[in-house]
Design a protein around this motif. Structure first.
Motif, mmCIF file in Angstrom:
data_model
loop_
_atom_site.group_PDB
_atom_site.id
_atom_site.type_symbol
_atom_site.label_atom_id
_atom_site.label_comp_id
_atom_site.label_asym_id
_atom_site.label_seq_id
_atom_site.Cartn_x
_atom_site.Cartn_y
_atom_site.Cartn_z
ATOM 1 N N ARG A 18 0.998 -1.081 -0.005
ATOM 2 C CA ARG A 18 0.424 0.037 -0.044
ATOM 3 C C ARG A 18 0.696 1.029 -0.153
ATOM 4 O O ARG A 18 1.860 1.847 0.913
ATOM 5 C CB ARG A 18 -0.351 0.735 1.162
ATOM 6 C CG ARG A 18 -2.107 1.641 1.524
ATOM 7 C CD ARG A 18 -2.575 1.285 2.737
ATOM 8 N NE ARG A 18 -3.543 -0.127 2.228
ATOM 9 C CZ ARG A 18 -5.272 0.526 3.450
ATOM 10 N NH1 ARG A 18 -5.416 1.273 3.514
ATOM 11 N NH2 ARG A 18 -6.059 -0.917 2.573
ATOM 12 N N LYS A 22 -2.550 10.486 -3.617
ATOM 13 C CA LYS A 22 -4.016 9.929 -4.513
ATOM 14 C C LYS A 22 -3.250 9.816 -5.497
ATOM 15 O O LYS A 22 -2.490 10.252 -6.716
ATOM 16 C CB LYS A 22 -4.476 11.518 -4.711
ATOM 17 C CG LYS A 22 -4.856 11.802 -3.413
ATOM 18 C CD LYS A 22 -6.089 13.894 -3.564
ATOM 19 C CE LYS A 22 -6.339 14.084 -2.183
ATOM 20 N NZ LYS A 22 -7.280 12.789 -1.312
ATOM 21 N N ASP A 50 -6.133 -2.127 -5.601
ATOM 22 C CA ASP A 50 -7.086 -1.007 -5.210
ATOM 23 C C ASP A 50 -6.941 0.259 -5.280
ATOM 24 O O ASP A 50 -6.181 0.659 -5.332
ATOM 25 C CB ASP A 50 -7.265 -1.565 -3.854
ATOM 26 C CG ASP A 50 -8.455 -0.944 -2.992
ATOM 27 O OD1 ASP A 50 -9.063 -0.118 -3.745
ATOM 28 O OD2 ASP A 50 -8.486 -0.515 -2.139
ATOM 29 N N GLY A 52 -7.856 3.682 -3.426
ATOM 30 C CA GLY A 52 -8.588 5.270 -1.956
ATOM 31 C C GLY A 52 -8.356 6.036 -1.809
ATOM 32 O O GLY A 52 -7.876 6.809 -3.166
ATOM 33 N N GLU A 53 -9.226 7.253 -1.292
ATOM 34 C CA GLU A 53 -8.986 7.935 -1.579
ATOM 35 C C GLU A 53 -7.483 8.487 -1.420
ATOM 36 O O GLU A 53 -7.000 9.632 -1.881
ATOM 37 C CB GLU A 53 -9.761 8.759 -0.266
ATOM 38 C CG GLU A 53 -10.935 8.833 -0.510
ATOM 39 C CD GLU A 53 -12.127 10.577 0.200
ATOM 40 O OE1 GLU A 53 -11.776 10.952 0.451
ATOM 41 O OE2 GLU A 53 -13.365 10.998 -0.354
ATOM 42 N N ASP A 54 -6.698 7.709 -0.504
ATOM 43 C CA ASP A 54 -5.272 8.618 -0.415
ATOM 44 C C ASP A 54 -3.614 7.405 -0.051
ATOM 45 O O ASP A 54 -3.177 7.265 -0.272
ATOM 46 C CB ASP A 54 -5.506 8.917 0.874
ATOM 47 C CG ASP A 54 -5.827 8.421 2.339
ATOM 48 O OD1 ASP A 54 -6.002 7.234 2.037
ATOM 49 O OD2 ASP A 54 -5.480 8.490 3.617
ATOM 50 N N TYR A 55 -4.327 6.954 -0.971
ATOM 51 C CA TYR A 55 -3.819 5.470 -1.532
ATOM 52 C C TYR A 55 -3.628 4.063 -2.667
ATOM 53 O O TYR A 55 -4.878 4.410 -3.466
ATOM 54 C CB TYR A 55 -3.119 4.141 0.023
ATOM 55 C CG TYR A 55 -5.157 3.436 -0.062
ATOM 56 C CD1 TYR A 55 -4.975 2.062 -0.643
ATOM 57 C CD2 TYR A 55 -6.720 3.730 0.517
ATOM 58 C CE1 TYR A 55 -6.447 1.245 -1.118
ATOM 59 C CE2 TYR A 55 -7.224 3.025 0.516
ATOM 60 C CZ TYR A 55 -7.182 2.445 0.240
ATOM 61 O OH TYR A 55 -8.150 1.034 -0.022
ATOM 62 N N GLU A 57 -3.029 0.678 -3.750
ATOM 63 C CA GLU A 57 -2.265 -1.248 -3.412
ATOM 64 C C GLU A 57 -2.607 -2.249 -4.535
ATOM 65 O O GLU A 57 -2.649 -1.522 -6.013
ATOM 66 C CB GLU A 57 -3.241 -1.474 -2.969
ATOM 67 C CG GLU A 57 -3.474 -1.933 -1.032
ATOM 68 C CD GLU A 57 -4.614 -2.592 -0.708
ATOM 69 O OE1 GLU A 57 -5.106 -1.506 0.500
ATOM 70 O OE2 GLU A 57 -4.910 -3.239 -1.376
ATOM 71 N N LEU A 110 -10.012 -4.342 -7.878
ATOM 72 C CA LEU A 110 -10.573 -3.139 -8.231
ATOM 73 C C LEU A 110 -11.710 -3.091 -9.187
ATOM 74 O O LEU A 110 -13.063 -2.458 -8.862
ATOM 75 C CB LEU A 110 -9.531 -2.403 -8.248
ATOM 76 C CG LEU A 110 -9.315 -1.006 -9.511
ATOM 77 C CD1 LEU A 110 -9.916 0.023 -7.639
ATOM 78 C CD2 LEU A 110 -9.056 0.210 -9.940
ATOM 79 N N LYS A 113 -14.830 -3.847 -7.549
ATOM 80 C CA LYS A 113 -15.190 -2.590 -6.740
ATOM 81 C C LYS A 113 -15.389 -1.790 -8.108
ATOM 82 O O LYS A 113 -16.579 -1.291 -7.474
ATOM 83 C CB LYS A 113 -13.483 -2.216 -6.003
ATOM 84 C CG LYS A 113 -14.170 -0.778 -4.771
ATOM 85 C CD LYS A 113 -12.860 -0.785 -4.659
ATOM 86 C CE LYS A 113 -12.289 0.831 -3.767
ATOM 87 N NZ LYS A 113 -11.296 0.909 -2.937
#
Ligand SMILES: Cc1cc2nc3c(=O)[nH]c(=O)nc-3n(C[C@H](O)[C@H](O)[C@H](O)COP(=O)(O)OP(=O)(O)OC[C@H]3O[C@@H](n4cnc5c(N)ncnc54)[C@H](O)[C@@H]3O)c2cc1C
Ligand code: FES
Length: 235
Positions: A18, A22, A50, A52-55, A57, A110, A113
């Motif tokens: 991870r 951004k 994956d 997310g808002e601040d990562y 993966e 992802l 998702k």
């Protein structure tokens, strides 16, 4: 440069990395990753597992020199990520199955998702095949209507092709070819994510050539996702 948040070994040679920041990216796209100086010369392609808002993966298997260096990364180490590159899976409507073989499951998280956020997706089933031991079943279940796991057999035996409008698949070529062949009988469109050795990642060096019915294509720029029936498989 970005910073590593965590680099968890989830089984023997499989890691989830991870990285903080951004990042952009669509299902099936990849980044060129490096966490070393001059050697090895080339960055390594890894699919987005994956975002997310601040990562971001990555799920990766240790294969050789590059991924072995990645596996030693610790929180707050620096890493360079270039991307997102390539054409990922298309946004489609209807009933969809995602089929991953081994580490080929990496881009399908992802994908699940992003598809699950699409109201036009009526059914989203996930199939995962492993040689030894299943991983991450609970994680993938979050976005699946049904999840099917096969260990030490053929995941293709589990698929009820007539249930689906689309199949998205990533993993060994032999598995993907089988899926393309089996789906021909039904009206199921198959998209495959092709893995080739890569150098530049952006379409300049032609290292990553993939044979298709309409000539040679660059896996990094024209793919890595192709319509299955167009690909001339090497297996
Ligand atoms: C678009 C794409 C997405 C990928 N996504 C993932 C992922 O999410 N998780 C994961 O574990 N692996 C993924 N791979 C495979 C991953 O890139 C290779 O395992 C990795 O490059 C091996 O590097 P290495 O230095 O550890 O091995 P080495 O064998 O030392 O690598 C030597 C050279 O071969 C290339 N290479 C070796 N094996 C492969 C391979 N199978 N595919 C492409 N290049 C290879 C390397 O880039 C490098 O140039 C992906 C490959 C592609 C093309
Ligand atoms: S890796 Fe250079 S053209 Fe694809």
């Amino acid at each position: 440069m970005a910073r590593v948040i965590s680099n968890e070994c989830i089984r023997q040679d499989i890691f989830v990395l991870r990285v903080e920041g951004k990042f952009e990216g669509k299902m099936g796209q990849f980044y060129m990753v490096r966490a070393w100086g001059k050697f090895p010369v080339l960055s390594r392609p890894l699919s987005i597992h994956d975002i997310g808002e601040d990562y971001i993966e990555f799920l990766y298997r240790v294969q050789g020199q590059g991924t072995s260096i990645l596996s030693k990364l610790k929180p707050s180490d620096e890493i360079s990520l270039e991307g997102p590159y390539g054409n990922g899976f298309p946004l489609v409507k209807g009933k969809i199955a995602l089929v991953g073989g081994g580490i080929g499951i990496a881009p399908l998280y992802l994908t699940a998702k992003q598809l699950s956020e699409n109201e036009d997706v009526d059914l989203l089933d996930i199939y995962m095949g492993f040689r030894n031991e299943a991983i991450l079943k609970e994680k993938y279940e979050e976005f699946a209507d049904n999840i099917y796991i096969n260990v030490d057999g053929f995941i293709t035996d589990e698929i009820d092709f007539k249930k689906y409008d689309y199949i998205f698949t990533c993993g060994p070529e032999i598995m993907m070819k089988k899926i393309v062949d089996m789906a021909k009988e039904y009206h199921t469109k198959v998209y495959v994510s092709i893995e080739k050795r890569m150098a530049c990642g952006v379409g300049a060096c032609l290292v990553c050539t993939c044979k298709t019915k309409s000539g040679n294509k660059r896996t990094c720029k024209d793919g890595p996702v192709f319509l299955g029936e167009d690909v001339v498989f090497d297996v």
